[in-house]
Design a protein around this motif. Structure first.
Motif, PDB file in Angstrom:
ATOM      1  N   PRO A 125      51.688  52.319  11.410  1.00 15.38           N
ATOM      2  CA  PRO A 125      52.147  50.811  11.684  1.00 15.38           C
ATOM      3  C   PRO A 125      52.731  50.345  10.409  1.00 15.38           C
ATOM      4  O   PRO A 125      52.159  50.356   9.436  1.00 15.38           O
ATOM      5  N   ALA A 126      53.998  49.599  10.635  1.00 18.60           N
ATOM      6  CA  ALA A 126      54.324  48.657   9.519  1.00 18.60           C
ATOM      7  C   ALA A 126      53.565  47.344   9.526  1.00 18.60           C
ATOM      8  O   ALA A 126      52.896  47.099  10.473  1.00 18.60           O
ATOM      9  N   TYR A 127      53.678  46.684   8.323  1.00 12.20           N
ATOM     10  CA  TYR A 127      53.038  45.480   8.372  1.00 12.20           C
ATOM     11  C   TYR A 127      53.507  44.385   9.330  1.00 12.20           C
ATOM     12  O   TYR A 127      52.558  43.450   9.709  1.00 12.20           O
ATOM     13  N   GLU A 128      54.724  44.455   9.569  1.00 10.33           N
ATOM     14  CA  GLU A 128      55.225  43.509  10.662  1.00 10.33           C
ATOM     15  C   GLU A 128      56.260  44.150  11.599  1.00 10.33           C
ATOM     16  O   GLU A 128      56.804  45.206  11.125  1.00 10.33           O
ATOM     17  N   ARG A 129      56.298  43.713  12.561  1.00  7.59           N
ATOM     18  CA  ARG A 129      57.158  44.205  13.691  1.00  7.59           C
ATOM     19  C   ARG A 129      58.623  43.519  13.564  1.00  7.59           C
ATOM     20  O   ARG A 129      58.547  42.309  13.704  1.00  7.59           O
ATOM     21  N   PRO A 130      59.649  44.166  13.307  1.00  9.60           N
ATOM     22  CA  PRO A 130      61.053  43.837  13.318  1.00  9.60           C
ATOM     23  C   PRO A 130      61.123  42.953  14.809  1.00  9.60           C
ATOM     24  O   PRO A 130      60.960  43.295  15.784  1.00  9.60           O
ATOM     25  N   ALA A 131      62.225  41.942  14.570  1.00 10.53           N
ATOM     26  CA  ALA A 131      62.483  41.146  15.693  1.00 10.53           C
ATOM     27  C   ALA A 131      63.135  42.089  16.666  1.00 10.53           C
ATOM     28  O   ALA A 131      63.112  41.796  17.980  1.00 10.53           O
ATOM     29  N   THR A 132      64.252  42.816  16.324  1.00  9.75           N
ATOM     30  CA  THR A 132      65.205  43.557  16.894  1.00  9.75           C
ATOM     31  C   THR A 132      65.204  44.897  16.542  1.00  9.75           C
ATOM     32  O   THR A 132      64.912  45.438  15.244  1.00  9.75           O
ATOM     33  N   THR A 133      65.829  45.813  17.360  1.00  9.66           N
ATOM     34  CA  THR A 133      66.222  47.043  16.964  1.00  9.66           C
ATOM     35  C   THR A 133      67.132  47.259  15.923  1.00  9.66           C
ATOM     36  O   THR A 133      66.916  47.901  14.924  1.00  9.66           O
ATOM     37  N   ALA A 134      68.196  46.417  15.960  1.00  7.14           N
ATOM     38  CA  ALA A 134      69.230  46.247  14.966  1.00  7.14           C
ATOM     39  C   ALA A 134      68.198  45.914  13.497  1.00  7.14           C
ATOM     40  O   ALA A 134      68.925  46.558  12.510  1.00  7.14           O
ATOM     41  N   ASP A 135      67.253  45.146  13.312  1.00  3.01           N
ATOM     42  CA  ASP A 135      66.858  44.884  12.375  1.00  3.01           C
ATOM     43  C   ASP A 135      65.949  46.222  11.775  1.00  3.01           C
ATOM     44  O   ASP A 135      65.820  46.329  10.642  1.00  3.01           O
ATOM     45  N   ALA A 136      65.215  46.839  12.853  1.00  2.00           N
ATOM     46  CA  ALA A 136      64.592  48.025  12.308  1.00  2.00           C
ATOM     47  C   ALA A 136      65.282  49.097  11.737  1.00  2.00           C
ATOM     48  O   ALA A 136      64.971  49.687  10.814  1.00  2.00           O
ATOM     49  N   VAL A 137      66.835  49.099  12.341  1.00  3.93           N
ATOM     50  CA  VAL A 137      67.484  50.322  11.748  1.00  3.93           C
ATOM     51  C   VAL A 137      67.989  49.815  10.359  1.00  3.93           C
ATOM     52  O   VAL A 137      68.093  50.565   9.461  1.00  3.93           O
ATOM     53  N   GLU A 138      68.188  48.599  10.061  1.00  4.66           N
ATOM     54  CA  GLU A 138      68.481  48.314   8.797  1.00  4.66           C
ATOM     55  C   GLU A 138      67.129  48.758   7.740  1.00  4.66           C
ATOM     56  O   GLU A 138      67.574  49.050   6.577  1.00  4.66           O
ATOM     57  N   LEU A 139      65.899  48.559   8.321  1.00  2.00           N
ATOM     58  CA  LEU A 139      64.852  48.977   7.563  1.00  2.00           C
ATOM     59  C   LEU A 139      64.803  50.457   7.291  1.00  2.00           C
ATOM     60  O   LEU A 139      64.633  50.890   6.249  1.00  2.00           O
TER      61      LEU A 139
END
Length: 264
Positions: free
Chosen positions: A122-136
């Motif tokens: 698991p990541a330290y924090e959950r991204p707010a949106t799928t779009a944010d996760a894609v950027e990561l």
């Protein structure tokens, strides 16, 4: 303005990843006088938009709270893992959860797969949106598991994806508010999505113009049929009287001659 004078319209909600273009095109061909308005909503808010009357129907993701809502499951999507193009996983055709055991996997708050914990770390924090996760993922700090349509929606040149086996799958459904009777326009859209033809017995009656056109086509054919009936009767009469009576060429049968009498 009275209710009968209000111009009908149809509001269609859809969640990210769903592409309603084909169905909208068919709608515009069949009901050109009824404008269709598209409303994009998140997967989480879609049921409430329908329940509150914000849309007449919508494409949603299962499962969801179906209180006061009807739904028809349409299809199930392939689950994929989004990865950088130069990642080692890009060398294989498909991935298993075990292959991701040592990878950081993002679990965005708008996750649509419904699992409690994705595979991997698991990541330290959950991204707010799928779009944010894609950027990561593009930044090289982790991977993301989503339905294939969302991977396509957030496509980037530096990213790719591979099918993930043994993972939850997202199902897409057409949903609308429950009622004692299904509104005509909703029934029309259900027919379009299910592939019914214009003349389907389960659809509504044909438009007046179309029915009038068919009636006009049948009228000359019926008249022509009626005109042919006397001709057929006359022909039958001719056959019964014989060709000779019309043309005068028939010969009368000679009278039967008796046996000659013997002279005494």
């Amino acid at each position: 303005m009275t209710g009968s004078e209000v111009t009908p319209s149809f509001r269609l909600a859809y969640v990210p990843g769903v592409t309603p273009t084909k169905w909208v095109r068919i709608w515009n061909e069949r009901l050109p006088d009824v404008p269709l308005t598209l409303l994009q909503v998140s997967a989480a808010e879609a049921p409430e938009v329908l329940r509150g009357g914000g849309a007449d129907a919508g494409f949603v993701r299962l499962p969801f709270d179906r209180t006061d809502l009807s739904a028809i499951p349409l299809y199930t999507e392939t689950t994929v893992v989004v990865i950088p193009k130069d990642h080692a996983v890009a060398a294989v055709d498909e991935v298993s959860p075990e292959d991701l055991a040592d990878e950081v996997i993002f679990h965005p708050l708008d996750d649509t797969l419904g699992w409690e914990r994705p595979p991997g770390l698991p990541a330290y924090e959950r991204p707010a949106t799928t779009a944010d996760a894609v950027e990561l993922v593009a930044a090289g700090v982790g991977l993301l598991v989503v339905p294939q349509s969302l991977a396509r929606l957030h496509h980037r040149k530096d990213l790719t994806y591979r099918p993930l086996t043994d993972a939850p799958e997202s199902r897409v459904a057409l949903s609308w508010p429950e009622a004692e009777t299904t509104p005509d326009l909703v029934e029309d859209f259900i027919g379009i999505v299910r592939g019914r033809t214009v003349n389907s017995s389960r659809g509504r009656t044909q438009p007046a113009a179309q029915a009038k056109s068919k009636s006009a086509t049948k009228a000359p054919a019926k008249a022509a049929q009626q005109k042919r009936k006397p001709a057929a009767s006359k022909s039958s009469a001719g056959k019964s009287t014989g060709k000779g009576q019309r043309g005068g060429t028939a010969r009368a049968k000679p009278a039967k001659r008796g046996k000659p009498r013997r002279r005494s």
